[in-house]
Design a protein around this motif. Structure first.
Motif, PDB file in Angstrom:
ATOM      1  N   GLU A  12       0.735  -1.366   0.091  1.00  0.00           N
ATOM      2  CA  GLU A  12       0.091   0.006   0.022  1.00  0.00           C
ATOM      3  C   GLU A  12       0.986   1.143   0.026  1.00  0.00           C
ATOM      4  O   GLU A  12       0.522   2.268  -0.447  1.00  0.00           O
ATOM      5  CB  GLU A  12      -1.012  -0.024   1.176  1.00  0.00           C
ATOM      6  CG  GLU A  12      -2.136   0.962   1.085  1.00  0.00           C
ATOM      7  CD  GLU A  12      -2.949   0.781   0.030  1.00  0.00           C
ATOM      8  OE1 GLU A  12      -3.281   1.791  -0.514  1.00  0.00           O
ATOM      9  OE2 GLU A  12      -3.010  -0.392  -0.379  1.00  0.00           O
ATOM     10  N   THR A  15       1.886   1.876  -3.555  1.00  0.00           N
ATOM     11  CA  THR A  15       0.727   2.309  -4.296  1.00  0.00           C
ATOM     12  C   THR A  15       0.970   3.843  -3.962  1.00  0.00           C
ATOM     13  O   THR A  15       0.588   4.753  -4.931  1.00  0.00           O
ATOM     14  CB  THR A  15      -0.625   1.599  -3.814  1.00  0.00           C
ATOM     15  OG1 THR A  15      -0.285   0.022  -4.039  1.00  0.00           O
ATOM     16  CG2 THR A  15      -1.698   2.275  -4.537  1.00  0.00           C
ATOM     17  N   ILE A  16       0.779   4.191  -2.740  1.00  0.00           N
ATOM     18  CA  ILE A  16       0.611   5.657  -2.162  1.00  0.00           C
ATOM     19  C   ILE A  16       1.911   6.471  -3.130  1.00  0.00           C
ATOM     20  O   ILE A  16       1.426   7.708  -3.442  1.00  0.00           O
ATOM     21  CB  ILE A  16       0.834   5.998  -0.881  1.00  0.00           C
ATOM     22  CG1 ILE A  16      -0.364   5.452  -0.201  1.00  0.00           C
ATOM     23  CG2 ILE A  16       1.110   7.384  -0.326  1.00  0.00           C
ATOM     24  CD1 ILE A  16      -0.423   5.272   1.266  1.00  0.00           C
ATOM     25  N   ARG A  18       3.337   5.699  -5.670  1.00  0.00           N
ATOM     26  CA  ARG A  18       3.145   5.651  -7.263  1.00  0.00           C
ATOM     27  C   ARG A  18       2.123   6.674  -7.748  1.00  0.00           C
ATOM     28  O   ARG A  18       1.920   7.165  -8.832  1.00  0.00           O
ATOM     29  CB  ARG A  18       3.030   4.399  -7.685  1.00  0.00           C
ATOM     30  CG  ARG A  18       4.269   3.282  -7.941  1.00  0.00           C
ATOM     31  CD  ARG A  18       3.835   2.198  -8.625  1.00  0.00           C
ATOM     32  NE  ARG A  18       2.820   1.407  -8.075  1.00  0.00           N
ATOM     33  CZ  ARG A  18       2.679   0.364  -7.290  1.00  0.00           C
ATOM     34  NH1 ARG A  18       3.768  -0.123  -6.813  1.00  0.00           N
ATOM     35  NH2 ARG A  18       1.691  -0.098  -7.197  1.00  0.00           N
ATOM     36  N   ARG A  19       1.092   6.918  -6.658  1.00  0.00           N
ATOM     37  CA  ARG A  19       0.090   7.635  -7.121  1.00  0.00           C
ATOM     38  C   ARG A  19      -0.093   8.819  -6.230  1.00  0.00           C
ATOM     39  O   ARG A  19      -0.627   8.847  -4.837  1.00  0.00           O
ATOM     40  CB  ARG A  19      -1.131   6.831  -6.938  1.00  0.00           C
ATOM     41  CG  ARG A  19      -1.353   5.468  -7.794  1.00  0.00           C
ATOM     42  CD  ARG A  19      -2.401   4.634  -7.671  1.00  0.00           C
ATOM     43  NE  ARG A  19      -3.663   5.232  -7.789  1.00  0.00           N
ATOM     44  CZ  ARG A  19      -5.024   4.562  -7.463  1.00  0.00           C
ATOM     45  NH1 ARG A  19      -4.907   3.704  -6.784  1.00  0.00           N
ATOM     46  NH2 ARG A  19      -6.244   5.502  -7.485  1.00  0.00           N
ATOM     47  N   PRO A  20       0.513  10.223  -6.711  1.00  0.00           N
ATOM     48  CA  PRO A  20       0.521  11.398  -5.785  1.00  0.00           C
ATOM     49  C   PRO A  20      -0.929  11.716  -5.560  1.00  0.00           C
ATOM     50  O   PRO A  20      -1.082  12.623  -4.905  1.00  0.00           O
ATOM     51  CB  PRO A  20       1.277  12.156  -6.774  1.00  0.00           C
ATOM     52  CG  PRO A  20       1.512  11.534  -8.025  1.00  0.00           C
ATOM     53  CD  PRO A  20       1.210   9.991  -8.051  1.00  0.00           C
ATOM     54  N   GLY A  21      -1.934  11.373  -6.400  1.00  0.00           N
ATOM     55  CA  GLY A  21      -3.233  12.067  -6.243  1.00  0.00           C
ATOM     56  C   GLY A  21      -3.741  11.500  -4.891  1.00  0.00           C
ATOM     57  O   GLY A  21      -4.581  12.294  -4.246  1.00  0.00           O
ATOM     58  N   ILE A  22      -3.370  10.290  -4.408  1.00  0.00           N
ATOM     59  CA  ILE A  22      -3.969   9.605  -3.077  1.00  0.00           C
ATOM     60  C   ILE A  22      -3.228  10.560  -2.137  1.00  0.00           C
ATOM     61  O   ILE A  22      -4.065  10.970  -0.936  1.00  0.00           O
ATOM     62  CB  ILE A  22      -3.369   8.287  -2.834  1.00  0.00           C
ATOM     63  CG1 ILE A  22      -3.764   7.331  -3.883  1.00  0.00           C
ATOM     64  CG2 ILE A  22      -3.657   7.755  -1.426  1.00  0.00           C
ATOM     65  CD1 ILE A  22      -3.568   5.873  -3.901  1.00  0.00           C
ATOM     66  N   SER A 211     -13.444   0.603  -3.882  1.00  0.00           N
ATOM     67  CA  SER A 211     -12.631   0.174  -5.125  1.00  0.00           C
ATOM     68  C   SER A 211     -12.105  -0.957  -5.365  1.00  0.00           C
ATOM     69  O   SER A 211     -11.994  -1.840  -6.454  1.00  0.00           O
ATOM     70  CB  SER A 211     -11.475   1.346  -5.315  1.00  0.00           C
ATOM     71  OG  SER A 211     -10.595   1.188  -4.336  1.00  0.00           O
TER      72      SER A 211
END
Length: 387
Positions: A12, A15-16, A18-22, A211
């Motif tokens: 996780e 994932t955070i 890799r995805r700066p939107g989070i 999701s």
């Protein structure tokens, strides 16, 4: 279970990263809301509210009253009008919040000891400014009226002390217990900041868990966790718990440090109480995942539940005045327990035992979430929502 938890936990975090939107949502949005609230309520008290004055007397006494009105920190004499209609039009167009009318023969009536009326018009569409203007006006006019009465009595031969006793034989002393500064920042920020935090926690957790089922990733998460729902759930949400705990530190530091809200306990107690609120809402999110059949219903139901918490917590309307049915609804929101426990512990300085019913409430909400994990396990094994 141990190996499965760490696999999900580190996956996780990747994932955070890799995805700066989070990160933008979990950290940036609450910070933006905090900054907005700080900008709005930073001054704490509304000052210099614009008012218009119609002086129909134009004497030394009326000008003295105007000077005292303008000297009040709440009121700001910005415009003198020529007639009542002109002043009311300024109120209706929101150019001023109030109109004060000083009648003709104002000085003559006062010098004769005859009562006279100074009229205040306010725009109650703006309830807070109207209330503050009314309070400031009554303070100034009350003081001015007392001074005028004392002067009239002294002209008849009484001493200053005798005149004051005649005018005001009973003196009222008002003591505000828990917000003596009547500071709106102390009152509103203390509730709005945690409210924004819990709303972000709830929506984030709903999205994270929902999701998984929406995009048919339940089985892969279940396998990664070693087929253990506790590892899957806590490994998934703990990184966000840590992010939200950082926000909690910033929130507590701002409220009780920079803003200076009086606190009657150690700040660590407020931090721990807010951290419990975060965990409870993350657990409640699981409950909503298990009772909804699709992602859209999940977001609507869970988001609505958390957004209604402020209205039912007693901040907008006191719990004591609520109908019985509404009081029952009030009890189903964790934020209600949090807000009352926070007030008791941090503001009133009451012992922790006095907030035991609210802490038990936290335990009940947490238990609801934990019991929902069994059904969540079945959903993960299936991998997706019902078609």
């Amino acid at each position: 279970m141990k190996n499965g938890f760490w696999k999900v936990f580190f996956y996780e975090w990747k994932t955070i990263v890799r995805r700066p939107g989070i990160v933008l949502w979990t950290l940036g949005v609450p910070l933006a809301i905090f900054i907005l609230y700080a900008a709005i309520f930073g001054d704490g008290v509304l000052r210099k509210l614009p008012i218009a004055i119609l002086d129909q007397d134009k004497t030394a006494i009326s000008r003295e009253l105007i000077r005292q009105i303008d000297a009040n920190s709440t009121l700001d004499f910005t415009k003198e009008v020529n007639n009542q209609n002109e002043g009311l039009k300024l109120i209706q167009t929101s150019k001023v919040f109030g109109l004060i009318i000083i009648p003709g023969n104002f000085e003559k009536d006062i010098s004769r000891g005859k009562s006279t009326n100074v009229v205040l018009y306010v725009n109650n569409d703006y309830m807070t400014p109207a209330g503050l203007i009314n309070k400031g006006f009554n303070t100034v006019v009350g003081s001015f009226s007392t001074s005028a009465k004392v002067n009239v009595i002294m002209k008849k031969g009484s001493s200053t002390l005798q005149a004051k006793d005649i005018v005001q034989p009973v003196i009222m002393r008002s003591h505000t217990l828990f917000n003596p500064f009547v500071n709106y920042a102390y009152y509103l920020c203390l509730s709005l900041f945690p409210m924004a935090l819990q709303l972000t926690v709830m929506i984030t957790t709903l999205y994270l868990l929902g999701s998984i089922l929406k995009y048919n990733k339940g089985r892969s998460l279940y396998k990664l966790s070693g087929e253990n729902v506790l590892s899957a759930f806590f490994g998934k949400i703990l990184p966000y718990t840590l992010i939200f705990s950082l926000l909690t530190i910033l929130m507590v530091a701002y409220l009780f440090g920079y803003l200076g809200i009086p606190i009657n306990t150690h700040a660590i107690n407020v931090y721990l109480l807010t951290l419990v609120l975060i965990i409870v809402y993350q657990l409640m999110a699981v409950f909503f995942v298990t009772i909804t059949k699709d992602f859209r219903s999940l977001c609507a139901m869970g988001g609505g539940y958390s957004s209604l918490a402020y209205s039912f917590s007693g901040y907008t309307f006191p719990q004591e005045g609520m109908p019985t049915a509404i009081k029952i609804l009030d009890s189903i929101f964790p934020f209600s327990s949090y807000s009352r426990a926070l007030t008791n512990i941090a503001i009133k300085g009451m012992p922790m035992i006095e907030s035991l019913p609210y802490l038990i409430g936290f335990g009940v909400f947490a238990l609801i979430g934990l019991l929902s994990l069994k059904k969540f396990s079945y959903q993960l094994q299936k991998g997706h929502y019902e078609k």
